[in-house]
Design a protein around this motif. Sequence first.
Motif, PDB file in Angstrom:
ATOM      1  N   MET A   1       0.843  -1.198   0.000  1.00 58.56           N
ATOM      2  CA  MET A   1       0.000   0.000   0.000  1.00 58.56           C
ATOM      3  C   MET A   1       0.882   1.253   0.000  1.00 58.56           C
ATOM      4  SD  MET A   1      -3.072   0.815   2.658  1.00 58.56           S
ATOM      5  CE  MET A   1      -4.588   1.437   1.975  1.00 58.56           C
ATOM      6  N   ARG A   2       0.519   2.221  -0.852  1.00 54.94           N
ATOM      7  CA  ARG A   2       1.285   3.475  -0.900  1.00 54.94           C
ATOM      8  C   ARG A   2       0.547   4.539  -0.085  1.00 54.94           C
ATOM      9  NH1 ARG A   2       1.610   1.312  -6.021  1.00 54.94           N
ATOM     10  NH2 ARG A   2      -0.304   2.411  -6.542  1.00 54.94           N
ATOM     11  N   ILE A   3       1.222   5.071   0.912  1.00 58.10           N
ATOM     12  CA  ILE A   3       0.589   6.002   1.849  1.00 58.10           C
ATOM     13  C   ILE A   3       1.320   7.343   1.769  1.00 58.10           C
ATOM     14  CG2 ILE A   3      -0.015   6.400   4.261  1.00 58.10           C
ATOM     15  CD1 ILE A   3       0.351   3.302   4.660  1.00 58.10           C
ATOM     16  N   LEU A   4       0.570   8.400   1.492  1.00 60.38           N
ATOM     17  CA  LEU A   4       1.151   9.750   1.472  1.00 60.38           C
ATOM     18  C   LEU A   4       0.714  10.490   2.728  1.00 60.38           C
ATOM     19  CD1 LEU A   4       2.560  12.194   0.078  1.00 60.38           C
ATOM     20  CD2 LEU A   4       0.339  12.690  -1.001  1.00 60.38           C
ATOM     21  N   LEU A   5       1.675  11.089   3.419  1.00 59.32           N
ATOM     22  CA  LEU A   5       1.357  11.878   4.614  1.00 59.32           C
ATOM     23  C   LEU A   5       1.671  13.343   4.371  1.00 59.32           C
ATOM     24  CD1 LEU A   5       2.893   9.713   7.514  1.00 59.32           C
ATOM     25  CD2 LEU A   5       0.708   9.449   6.312  1.00 59.32           C
ATOM     26  N   SER A   6       0.840  14.198   4.949  1.00 59.43           N
ATOM     27  CA  SER A   6       1.144  15.628   4.979  1.00 59.43           C
ATOM     28  C   SER A   6       0.587  16.189   6.283  1.00 59.43           C
ATOM     29  CB  SER A   6       0.570  16.347   3.764  1.00 59.43           C
ATOM     30  OG  SER A   6       1.173  17.628   3.631  1.00 59.43           O
ATOM     31  N   ASN A   7       0.742  17.493   6.463  1.00 63.58           N
ATOM     32  CA  ASN A   7       0.181  18.143   7.652  1.00 63.58           C
ATOM     33  C   ASN A   7       0.192  19.651   7.419  1.00 63.58           C
ATOM     34  OD1 ASN A   7       2.792  19.096   8.054  1.00 63.58           O
ATOM     35  ND2 ASN A   7       3.015  18.291  10.113  1.00 63.58           N
ATOM     36  N   ASP A   8      -0.171  20.410   8.439  1.00 65.54           N
ATOM     37  CA  ASP A   8      -0.034  21.867   8.323  1.00 65.54           C
ATOM     38  C   ASP A   8       0.903  22.438   9.384  1.00 65.54           C
ATOM     39  OD1 ASP A   8      -1.550  22.044  10.660  1.00 65.54           O
ATOM     40  OD2 ASP A   8      -3.175  23.218   9.774  1.00 65.54           O
ATOM     41  N   ASP A   9       1.385  21.582  10.280  1.00 59.81           N
ATOM     42  CA  ASP A   9       2.261  22.064  11.359  1.00 59.81           C
ATOM     43  C   ASP A   9       3.732  22.111  10.931  1.00 59.81           C
ATOM     44  OD1 ASP A   9       0.132  22.334  13.147  1.00 59.81           O
ATOM     45  OD2 ASP A   9       0.243  20.226  13.723  1.00 59.81           O
ATOM     46  N   GLY A  10       4.042  21.531   9.765  1.00 56.98           N
ATOM     47  CA  GLY A  10       5.422  21.504   9.280  1.00 56.98           C
ATOM     48  C   GLY A  10       6.012  20.100   9.380  1.00 56.98           C
ATOM     49  N   TYR A  11       7.008  19.829   8.524  1.00 57.43           N
ATOM     50  CA  TYR A  11       7.570  18.466   8.423  1.00 57.43           C
ATOM     51  C   TYR A  11       8.287  18.030   9.692  1.00 57.43           C
ATOM     52  CZ  TYR A  11      12.241  20.435   7.856  1.00 57.43           C
ATOM     53  OH  TYR A  11      13.413  21.100   8.073  1.00 57.43           O
ATOM     54  N   PHE A  12       8.649  19.011  10.536  1.00 52.20           N
ATOM     55  CA  PHE A  12       9.419  18.736  11.762  1.00 52.20           C
ATOM     56  C   PHE A  12       8.522  18.460  12.959  1.00 52.20           C
ATOM     57  CE2 PHE A  12       8.693  23.107  10.684  1.00 52.20           C
ATOM     58  CZ  PHE A  12       7.869  23.497  11.727  1.00 52.20           C
TER      59      PHE A  12
ATOM     60  N   ARG B   1      -8.429  -0.579   7.381  1.00 53.23           N
ATOM     61  CA  ARG B   1      -9.770  -0.833   6.841  1.00 53.23           C
ATOM     62  C   ARG B   1      -9.816  -0.520   5.337  1.00 53.23           C
ATOM     63  NH1 ARG B   1     -14.956  -1.818   7.673  1.00 53.23           N
ATOM     64  NH2 ARG B   1     -14.420  -2.544   9.740  1.00 53.23           N
ATOM     65  N   PHE B   2      -9.227   0.623   4.957  1.00 53.43           N
ATOM     66  CA  PHE B   2      -9.168   0.975   3.527  1.00 53.43           C
ATOM     67  C   PHE B   2      -8.447  -0.118   2.745  1.00 53.43           C
ATOM     68  CE2 PHE B   2      -9.318   5.930   3.948  1.00 53.43           C
ATOM     69  CZ  PHE B   2     -10.570   5.821   4.506  1.00 53.43           C
ATOM     70  N   ALA B   3      -7.406  -0.699   3.341  1.00 55.67           N
ATOM     71  CA  ALA B   3      -6.621  -1.737   2.656  1.00 55.67           C
ATOM     72  C   ALA B   3      -7.452  -3.011   2.497  1.00 55.67           C
ATOM     73  CB  ALA B   3      -5.349  -2.029   3.443  1.00 55.67           C
ATOM     74  N   ARG B   4      -8.240  -3.322   3.535  1.00 55.75           N
ATOM     75  CA  ARG B   4      -9.075  -4.544   3.518  1.00 55.75           C
ATOM     76  C   ARG B   4     -10.231  -4.413   2.552  1.00 55.75           C
ATOM     77  NH1 ARG B   4      -9.103  -4.480   9.063  1.00 55.75           N
ATOM     78  NH2 ARG B   4     -11.257  -3.772   9.141  1.00 55.75           N
TER      79      ARG B   4
END
Length: 247
Positions: free
Chosen positions: A1-12, A145-148
């Motif tokens: 499964m390919r999972i992309l993560l992001s956020n708004d608080d910054g990569y750190f 669940r998404f993977a299943r």
Amino acid sequence: MRILLSNDDGYFAPGIAALAQALSTLGTVTVVAPERDRSGASNSLTLDRPLSVKKAANGFLYVNGTPTDCVHLAVTGLLDELPDVIVSGINHGANMGDDTIYSGTVAAATEGFLLGIPSIAISMVAAGRDNFDTAGQIARGLVERFAREPLREPILLNVNVPDMPFNQLHGSEVTRLGKRHKAEPVVKSKTPRGEPIYWVGAAGSAADAGTGTDFYAVANGKVSITPLQMDLTHFQQVDRVRGWLRS
Ligand code: MN
């Protein structure tokens, strides 16, 4: 499964590190996140200058843009293969009720959703205890669940997790968005040269926090899961406004 993560608080931010850790054994995790805190950036895209992508020592990619830029870039050309799921967070602080309009955390997930990919925004209702692993476990459960059960249509989930150890949660609840009172007034101050400056005030307290809302679930120690859509049409007012055109 390919999972992309992001956020708004910054990569750190600790929240995104905890999220990457929690999801690491479910597939290939790629992080594309803003280079600085862009909380409150909403769905803004940077159109007046080019964007650059750099790689941090831990392998996270960071962009001199908004959360929406990050997901947009990742999905439309930066990544060799499309992600199967996008998770944004773990935000430091709640994104409930009208917060969802301003939130960069929700916006990053929204961008994934608009590009046709199942997306989750996950926020911790901060109480200063930093139980990011609890929110990490919740995110993991949803991604599993998404993977299943692969989805036939894109879905956008807004998830808020109380800041407490996992075994103290009172379960999860599917909710609707509540509403806040209008925001607190701006905070007025002066620059050293005597010019007036203003800080945007804090968000208002919950106005509609009744049974069934995200506010209610979280106040009762439950994880709140709200499925969101992006059509802002106010259908109940369509006929009334149409009437204005006839009179
Ligand atoms: Mn934030």
